[in-house]
Design a protein around this motif. Structure first.
Motif: not given
Length: 187
Positions: A135-162
């Motif tokens: 989706f982000l390739k077709v519609k680059p509406i968000l920067k990938l570094d912010n997607v990484e921050k979004g992952l950190e925010k939405s995943l419980p800390e015990r899954y941050h290793k993933l």
């Protein structure tokens, strides 16, 4: 910029979490966002969808009846939401479980072999991140570094290793998305 989208599939495919990651990523870019999930009582195996709006402007309502983008992950969702994509809009789909591919001629259509890619990566659970990357390739509406921050925010800390695996899956999705058809948008 305003992107109104729906992500729809079976419960357990990561539909809601994909939407949540998009919403958190939008927040990281100081955008206005809504995340509006809908799912049946059966959860896993039942249908689930989420509408997400990411905008530079205030959002008046999270309720949508047509979409700029639909990300479709099963046949029931294809049957229900293909017709709700705005003319000139975008539909992305994973063909696994889709017996009748999209037929509209007035929308952009992209195919993602996300299920296959996730299995090849050795972890079927990253399927939704492969799709997100496409989706982000077709519609680059968000920067990938912010997607990484979004992952950190939405995943419980015990899954941050993933998170590195999830980022690898996003990258894979950007590499494998296939254009089925594109349409000219009249201005």
């Amino acid at each position: 910029m305003t992107e109104e989208m729906i992500i729809a599939g079976f419960g357990g495919q990561g539909v809601l979490s994909m939407g949540k990651i998009l919403a958190y990523s939008g927040i990281m870019e100081d955008k206005e966002v809504t995340w509006f999930p809908s799912y049946g009582p059966e959860m896993r195996g039942g249908t689930a969808n989420v509408t997400v709006i990411v905008s530079d402007n205030r959002i008046s309502s999270p309720v949508l009846h047509e979409f700029d983008t639909a990300i479709i992950l099963n046949q029931q969702s294809m049957d229900k939401f293909e017709k709700a994509v705005k003319p000139g809009g975008t539909l992305l789909y994973d063909p696994n479980g889709i017996v009748k591919p999209p037929v509209r001629k007035d929308i952009n259509i992209y195919r993602i072999e996300g299920t296959k890619a996730a299995i090849e990566m050795g972890n079927p659970k990253v399927f939704n991140m492969v799709v997100l990357g496409s989706f982000l390739k077709v519609k680059p509406i968000l920067k990938l570094d912010n997607v990484e921050k979004g992952l950190e925010k939405s995943l419980p800390e015990r899954y941050h290793k993933l998170i590195p695996l999830n980022l690898e899956a996003i990258q894979k999705g950007q590499e494998i998305v296939e254009t089925v058809q594109t349409v000219e948008v009249e201005v």
